[in-house]
Structure formats: structure tokens, C-alpha cells
Design a protein around this motif. Structure first.
Motif, PDB file in Angstrom:
ATOM      1  N   TRP A 184     -43.068  -3.433  11.551  1.00  0.00           N
ATOM      2  CA  TRP A 184     -43.420  -4.762  11.667  1.00  0.00           C
ATOM      3  C   TRP A 184     -44.455  -4.741  13.238  1.00  0.00           C
ATOM      4  O   TRP A 184     -44.871  -5.816  13.339  1.00  0.00           O
TER       5      TRP A 184
ATOM      6  N   ARG B  21     -52.562  -7.527   8.651  1.00  0.00           N
ATOM      7  CA  ARG B  21     -51.223  -7.561   9.077  1.00  0.00           C
ATOM      8  C   ARG B  21     -50.959  -6.349   9.988  1.00  0.00           C
ATOM      9  O   ARG B  21     -50.276  -6.349  10.867  1.00  0.00           O
TER      10      ARG B  21
ATOM     11  N   TYR C 235     -38.792 -12.485  -3.587  1.00  0.00           N
ATOM     12  CA  TYR C 235     -40.010 -11.956  -2.571  1.00  0.00           C
ATOM     13  C   TYR C 235     -40.328 -10.503  -2.677  1.00  0.00           C
ATOM     14  O   TYR C 235     -41.077  -9.880  -3.100  1.00  0.00           O
TER      15      TYR C 235
ATOM     16  N   SER D  23     -52.864  -9.974   0.320  1.00  0.00           N
ATOM     17  CA  SER D  23     -51.609  -9.243   0.243  1.00  0.00           C
ATOM     18  C   SER D  23     -50.710 -10.273  -0.374  1.00  0.00           C
ATOM     19  O   SER D  23     -50.856 -11.508  -0.592  1.00  0.00           O
ATOM     20  N   LYS D  24     -49.543  -9.872  -0.877  1.00  0.00           N
ATOM     21  CA  LYS D  24     -48.330 -10.695  -1.119  1.00  0.00           C
ATOM     22  C   LYS D  24     -48.089 -11.363  -0.152  1.00  0.00           C
ATOM     23  O   LYS D  24     -47.689 -12.753  -0.460  1.00  0.00           O
ATOM     24  N   GLN D  25     -47.987 -10.972   1.092  1.00  0.00           N
ATOM     25  CA  GLN D  25     -47.308 -11.883   2.125  1.00  0.00           C
ATOM     26  C   GLN D  25     -48.438 -13.007   2.373  1.00  0.00           C
ATOM     27  O   GLN D  25     -48.171 -14.000   2.453  1.00  0.00           O
ATOM     28  N   SER D  26     -49.660 -12.866   2.129  1.00  0.00           N
ATOM     29  CA  SER D  26     -50.687 -13.769   2.707  1.00  0.00           C
ATOM     30  C   SER D  26     -50.634 -14.988   1.423  1.00  0.00           C
ATOM     31  O   SER D  26     -50.631 -16.013   1.987  1.00  0.00           O
TER      32      SER D  26
ATOM     33  N   VAL E   6     -36.464 -14.967   3.652  1.00  0.00           N
ATOM     34  CA  VAL E   6     -37.505 -13.899   3.992  1.00  0.00           C
ATOM     35  C   VAL E   6     -37.732 -14.026   5.254  1.00  0.00           C
ATOM     36  O   VAL E   6     -38.178 -13.076   6.172  1.00  0.00           O
TER      37      VAL E   6
ATOM     38  N   ASP F  76     -38.989 -10.736   7.962  1.00  0.00           N
ATOM     39  CA  ASP F  76     -40.581 -10.872   8.191  1.00  0.00           C
ATOM     40  C   ASP F  76     -40.778 -11.736   9.119  1.00  0.00           C
ATOM     41  O   ASP F  76     -40.739 -13.021   9.372  1.00  0.00           O
TER      42      ASP F  76
ATOM     43  N   GLU G 231     -43.761 -12.727  10.544  1.00  0.00           N
ATOM     44  CA  GLU G 231     -44.546 -13.818  10.618  1.00  0.00           C
ATOM     45  C   GLU G 231     -44.226 -14.959   9.853  1.00  0.00           C
ATOM     46  O   GLU G 231     -44.410 -16.026  10.289  1.00  0.00           O
ATOM     47  N   ILE G 232     -43.181 -14.784   8.515  1.00  0.00           N
ATOM     48  CA  ILE G 232     -42.732 -15.974   8.165  1.00  0.00           C
ATOM     49  C   ILE G 232     -41.819 -16.633   9.080  1.00  0.00           C
ATOM     50  O   ILE G 232     -41.758 -18.073   9.003  1.00  0.00           O
TER      51      ILE G 232
END
Length: 253
Positions: A10, A31, A75, A100-103, A159, A163, A165-166
Motif C-alpha cells: 500500500w 496507484r 471486490y 485498474s479494477k480499483q479505478s 473494501v 484499501d 484510497e477507498i
């Protein structure tokens, strides 16, 4: 070290990216801390500069497909390939719109957050309501918005614990909500509608926590309550917490 910033995966790379000239680059970073490069990054940059109607529709289709897959698989088990297949697009096409998946997950989070903000923002029609009734309507709109997004919003809560950022986005949204409620309480205090002895910010934080946590357990976590009883009780608790008397029913904000 905070659980939201563990070492390794992270942690962002320190320092600023530099162009070949040696000067710091202001290009957006991934990221992991790297400046995006390659075909996919070029496609995304081009898309940002010239959004077409078709491109906008494709992006919306990807967002809708991603939401269906996240809600179905969770997720961690969702893959970019799953999202592309759900949207009936080639795998590589995904990267024209998201890195990405995160974006894409973050894009969905922001959309839901916007819906929540719009739900709790006073509407023009609320101007004809007394203070208590306007509060009740705002709480009901929040519950309606949460209900419409309950599966995804519950996933966001989960999530956010893994994570950073989330978590940051969720915390930002919460702080905005608390600040909005605190300003409302101060306005009520100035007009003699609410108890001047309470701290607006702390009270707002407690009330926002009550409302959001109740909504989670009721609409996503498995608790069972009657719709009308739940909405009415939440507003009554809110009003009592700030000392908003029944007499405020006859007075506007």
C-alpha cells in the motif's frame, strides 16, 4: 503504523517522477507511484482530451457492468476480464477508460457518494416545510438513496477496511456530511430552535454515525424494521439530540 497504511503493497514510492530533462513531472501517477506509460495510458489520455458521445456511453456501460460484477462476485474476486466480458467489450478496451479494477470501483463510489449528497441537500420544495418536517424529509431521502445502493454501499464499507484510497474517499464523504449537519445545527441554535448548550460538530458526528450505521444494518446487514417506524424514529432521535422541540414544526429554518 496505521492499519490503513501498512508497509509494502500500500505504500507509495517516495519522491516525484522526473522527466528526462531532470525537472519534476506533473503527470498523473498510478496507484503504485509511477507515471502512466504505454498504449493504455495513451488511450486514456486521448479519451480525456476528446470525449465523444460513443465513448461516454461505453464508459457508462463499463461502470454499469462493473457494478453488476462487484455486487455479484465481491471486490476481491472480481477481475478486469470479468468486467470487460460483462460489458461485452474486448479486455484491452477496458483500459481506454480505467487504469485498474480499483479505478472503476472508485468511479462507482464517487457516483453513489454524489447520489447521497444530493439526497441530503435541501430541495427547493423543502422551503415550504417547517424545520422538523424538512429534517424528516432529508432523512427519508437518505434512506431511499441508501436502499437503492445498499449492496454496493455495503461492499464499499468492507473494501474501505483494506484499501487506503477507498477509506480516504469514504472519510472525505463522511466529513462533508458531518460538516453539513454541523452547519445546520449552528443555524438552528442561532434561531433559537436548538439547544445552544450542545457542541454542533460532535453532535453532528454522532448523528451521522447513527443514521449511516442504522441504514447499513437495516438495509444491508440483515436487521428488520418497518419502513415508517424506522424513518419516524430516526428523525425523532435526531430532533431530541439537538433539542429541536415540537414547536419547531411551526417555524421554518
Amino acid at each position: 503504523m496505521s492499519k490503513f497504511n501498512p508497509p509494502g503493497r500500500w505504500q507509495r514510492r517516495a519522491g516525484t517522477t522526473r522527466a528526462r530533462s531532470g525537472r519534476p513531472s506533473k503527470a498523473p501517477r498510478t496507484r503504485g507511484g509511477w507515471t502512466p506509460a504505454g498504449t493504455a495510458a495513451a488511450r486514456r489520455a486521448g479519451y480525456d482530451e476528446r470525449v465523444t458521445a460513443k465513448g461516454a456511453r461505453t464508459r457508462e456501460e463499463l461502470l454499469a457492468a462493473a457494478r453488476r460484477v462487484f455486487e455479484r462476485d465481491g471486490y476481491l474476486d472480481t477481475r478486469v476480464a470479468d468486467i470487460a466480458a460483462e460489458a461485452d467489450l474486448a479486455h484491452g478496451s477496458f483500459y481506454t477508460y480505467f487504469s485498474s479494477k480499483q479505478s472503476v470501483f472508485l468511479a462507482i463510489v464517487r457516483e453513489i457518494g454524489q447520489q447521497i449528497r444530493e439526497a441530503v441537500t435541501p430541495a427547493p420544495a423543502d422551503g415550504d416545510l417547517d424545520t422538523y418536517a424538512a429534517l424528516d424529509r432529508s432523512n427519508r431521502r437518505y434512506l431511499d438513496a441508501y436502499r437503492a445502493n445498499s449492496v454496493m454501499w455495503a461492499l464499499v464499507e468492507q473494501v474501505a477496511t483494506i484499501d487506503p484510497e477507498i477509506h480516504r474517499i469514504r472519510l472525505l464523504g463522511r466529513r462533508r456530511h458531518v460538516d453539513r449537519v454541523a452547519k445546520t445545527i449552528r443555524r438552528w441554535q442561532e434561531r433559537g430552535l436548538a439547544d445552544r448548550g450542545i457542541d454542533p460538530h460532535t453532535t453532528a458526528g454522532a448523528l451521522v454515525s447513527m443514521l449511516s450505521n442504522f441504514a447499513y444494518w437495516w438495509l444491508a446487514g440483515g436487521d428488520t424494521y418497518g419502513d415508517e417506524a424506522a424513518a419516524r424514529t430516526l428523525t425523532e432521535i435526531w430532533a431530541r439530540a439537538v433539542g429541536l422541540r415540537r414547536r419547531a414544526r411551526a417555524r421554518r429554518r
